[in-house]
Design a protein around this motif. Structure first.
Motif, short mmCIF file in Angstrom:
data_model
loop_
_atom_site.label_atom_id
_atom_site.label_comp_id
_atom_site.label_asym_id
_atom_site.label_seq_id
_atom_site.Cartn_x
_atom_site.Cartn_y
_atom_site.Cartn_z
N LEU A 184 8.31 -7.33 -2.99
CA LEU A 184 8.80 -7.55 -1.64
C LEU A 184 10.32 -7.40 -1.57
O LEU A 184 10.86 -6.85 -0.60
CB LEU A 184 8.38 -8.94 -1.15
CG LEU A 184 6.90 -9.13 -0.83
CD1 LEU A 184 6.61 -10.58 -0.50
CD2 LEU A 184 6.47 -8.23 0.33
N ASP B 34 12.11 -5.46 -3.26
CA ASP B 34 12.44 -4.04 -3.28
C ASP B 34 12.13 -3.35 -1.95
O ASP B 34 12.56 -2.22 -1.72
CB ASP B 34 11.66 -3.32 -4.39
CG ASP B 34 12.27 -3.56 -5.77
OD1 ASP B 34 13.44 -3.96 -5.82
OD2 ASP B 34 11.57 -3.35 -6.77
N ARG B 35 11.39 -4.02 -1.07
CA ARG B 35 10.99 -3.41 0.20
C ARG B 35 11.84 -3.86 1.38
O ARG B 35 11.85 -3.19 2.42
CB ARG B 35 9.52 -3.78 0.50
CG ARG B 35 8.52 -3.24 -0.49
CD ARG B 35 7.19 -3.96 -0.39
NE ARG B 35 6.49 -3.70 0.84
CZ ARG B 35 5.54 -2.78 1.00
NH1 ARG B 35 5.21 -2.02 -0.02
NH2 ARG B 35 4.94 -2.63 2.15
N ARG C 188 18.93 -3.07 1.07
CA ARG C 188 17.56 -2.68 0.75
C ARG C 188 17.52 -2.03 -0.62
O ARG C 188 18.45 -1.36 -1.03
CB ARG C 188 17.01 -1.71 1.80
CG ARG C 188 16.70 -2.37 3.14
CD ARG C 188 16.05 -1.39 4.09
NE ARG C 188 15.68 -2.05 5.33
CZ ARG C 188 14.52 -2.66 5.53
NH1 ARG C 188 13.63 -2.68 4.55
NH2 ARG C 188 14.27 -3.26 6.67
N PRO D 130 8.54 2.38 2.24
CA PRO D 130 7.86 1.87 1.06
C PRO D 130 6.42 2.35 0.95
O PRO D 130 5.76 2.62 1.96
CB PRO D 130 7.90 0.35 1.27
CG PRO D 130 7.98 0.18 2.75
CD PRO D 130 8.79 1.34 3.24
N LEU E 274 2.00 -1.90 -1.32
CA LEU E 274 2.48 -2.94 -2.22
C LEU E 274 1.82 -2.81 -3.59
O LEU E 274 2.48 -2.93 -4.63
CB LEU E 274 2.22 -4.32 -1.62
CG LEU E 274 2.77 -5.51 -2.38
CD1 LEU E 274 4.28 -5.43 -2.49
CD2 LEU E 274 2.36 -6.82 -1.70
N GLU F 168 3.44 -0.03 -5.55
CA GLU F 168 4.77 -0.36 -6.05
C GLU F 168 4.69 -1.33 -7.24
O GLU F 168 5.46 -1.22 -8.18
CB GLU F 168 5.61 -0.96 -4.92
CG GLU F 168 5.90 0.05 -3.82
CD GLU F 168 7.03 -0.40 -2.92
OE1 GLU F 168 7.27 -1.62 -2.83
OE2 GLU F 168 7.67 0.46 -2.30
N GLU G 172 16.46 0.63 -7.80
CA GLU G 172 15.32 0.63 -6.88
C GLU G 172 14.08 -0.02 -7.48
O GLU G 172 13.13 -0.33 -6.77
CB GLU G 172 14.98 2.06 -6.44
CG GLU G 172 14.44 2.98 -7.52
CD GLU G 172 15.53 3.70 -8.30
OE1 GLU G 172 15.21 4.68 -9.00
OE2 GLU G 172 16.70 3.27 -8.20
N ARG H 86 10.97 -5.28 -8.73
CA ARG H 86 9.63 -5.28 -9.31
C ARG H 86 9.63 -5.63 -10.79
O ARG H 86 8.80 -6.41 -11.25
CB ARG H 86 8.99 -3.90 -9.10
CG ARG H 86 8.38 -3.71 -7.72
CD ARG H 86 8.09 -2.25 -7.44
NE ARG H 86 9.31 -1.54 -7.08
CZ ARG H 86 9.38 -0.23 -6.84
NH1 ARG H 86 8.30 0.50 -6.97
NH2 ARG H 86 10.51 0.33 -6.49
#
Length: 412
Positions: free
Chosen positions: A63, A65-66, A189, A195, A198, A201, A334, A338
């Motif tokens: 989240l 990363d989004r 961001r 994105p 989920l 990712e 980026e 995660r």
């Protein structure tokens, strides 16, 4: 100058958050001891606080990363302020039970997975071309000063005066932390493109980490250290109150000495890295952690016990500075949220297990001091394992670090 100002906003918010958190982390176990002296239930409180890291850290990292990381911190700190504020009202009304304390700890811990993940992921963005070792050291210093150097004594003293008082201050700290971030200009961001799903990712982060042997070994070492440390740390309140015979009011000053040690560790870590290398700081730091906790298991003097806890704090913070820099150096921006989520699922997810094992161990051995001794011996074994696992390539090759930051797996 712009980067320096942005880092100042982030550090100020972190300082306010950690101060409130430090007050709460002393007040919560003290509140629990007014409701029960069962070592398993006391350990369960620590386990509950960190259980969200086991359950939600990977999702929280994805989240982060989004979304805009600054906004994520604002929302999470606001949620924590509301949860602790509600507990303060319950304590003032005399309607608290151990299960309500558990529930509050669970809510705080869940919001913390977002707040802390976002704060760590923000560091490279606000530092820019600055030193990551220095920035991570400052972030560690904010945590230490807030949570133990100031938060511990304030939490214990205010709890002794009025049980709801520390929770009011805790809620105020989170509120200030959210408000300060409004001054942090810019958009943060993790990536500009829309994105993916989920689940996709999360799989990308896991696949990337699986292909990085050095990072995998770092996760294992950090997870083992986290597990073994919490065996004892979850029993710290019982160690202080029952083995060292401290009062509720003086318990926070025991943690205060730990804060001094932690602050020292944060201050000297970058210099130690430059002088001896990262491998020496990690392995030597874990050895010192083991000596600190092992010694605590053998002494019955509050002064000696606090000094040894200070040694542990200094060492573990120095290790954490190196580990944080490893993440920021080796992981592309980026993917940072995660990968950090996976990291903390393992490392912070080990804390609930360690806490519960520590509670059972204290119950079986008959004292928290003996649990500290067991934890210390186990840390010495982890230091030996860490040396063998990390002696080839612990950030020793800057070209590898640069390659890791610029390499993109197919499909990312």
């Amino acid at each position: 100058m712009v980067n320096a100002r942005r880092l100042t906003w982030l550090l100020t918010s972190s300082a306010a958050s950690h101060l409130g958190d430090g007050i709460g982390k002393v007040a919560l176990p003290l509140l629990a001891t007014t409701l029960t002296r069962d070592p398993v239930l006391i350990a369960g409180l620590s386990a509950t606080q960190f259980l969200p890291w086991l359950l939600f850290a990977a999702v929280a990292g994805a989240l982060v990363d989004r979304v805009d990381r600054r906004r994520a911190m604002i929302v999470a700190n606001t949620a924590r302020a509301a949860a602790v504020g509600a507990l303060a009202l319950l304590v003032a009304a005399g309607g608290t039970t151990i299960w309500l304390v558990y529930l509050t700890a669970l809510i705080i811990g869940t919001a913390e997975t977002i707040a802390d993940s976002a704060a760590n992921a923000l560091i490279p963005a606000v530092v820019g071309d600055g030193s990551l070792d220095s920035a991570n050291s400052k972030l560690q210093a904010c945590e230490i000063v807030g949570q133990t150097f100031l938060g511990g004594p304030v939490g214990s003293l205010t709890f002794a005066l009025f049980a709801a008082f520390p929770f009011i201050l805790n809620s105020a700290g989170f509120t200030i932390a959210a408000a300060v971030l409004l001054g942090l200009a810019g958009t943060y961001r993790g990536k500009a493109e829309p994105p993916a799903k989920l689940r996709t990712e999360l799989a990308d982060g896991l696949r990337w980490l699986r292909r990085r042997p050095l990072l995998r070994r770092l996760v294992v070492v950090a997870g083992l250290l986290s597990l073994v440390s919490e065996l004892a740390q979850a029993q710290l309140v019982l160690y202080a109150l029952e083995d060292l015979h401290l009062s509720d009011a003086t318990f926070g000053f025991f943690a205060f000495v730990g804060g001094i040690g932690g602050l020292l560790g944060a201050g000297v870590a970058p210099r130690l890295v430059r002088a001896t290398g990262r491998l020496a700081v990690v392995t030597g730091g874990i050895v010192c952690c083991g000596l600190g906790f092992g010694g605590m298991g053998l002494v019955r003097s509050p002064v000696a016990g606090a000094a040894l806890f200070g040694l542990f704090a200094a060492a573990v913070v120095a290790v954490n500075v190196v580990l944080a820099t490893a993440r920021h150096t080796l992981v592309p921006g980026e993917l940072l949220g995660r990968v950090l989520g996976v990291w903390r699922t393992v490392v912070w997810g080990a804390i609930p297990l360690g806490a519960l094992l520590g509670g059972v161990l204290t119950e079986r051995l008959g004292s928290a001091a003996r649990t500290f001794a067991v934890s210390g011996v186990a840390m010495l074994a982890i230091a030996a394992f860490a040396f063998g696992a990390l002696r080839h390539g612990l950030l020793g090759d800057e070209s590898d670090s640069a390659a890791a930051r610029t390499h993109h797996d197919p499909g990312l």
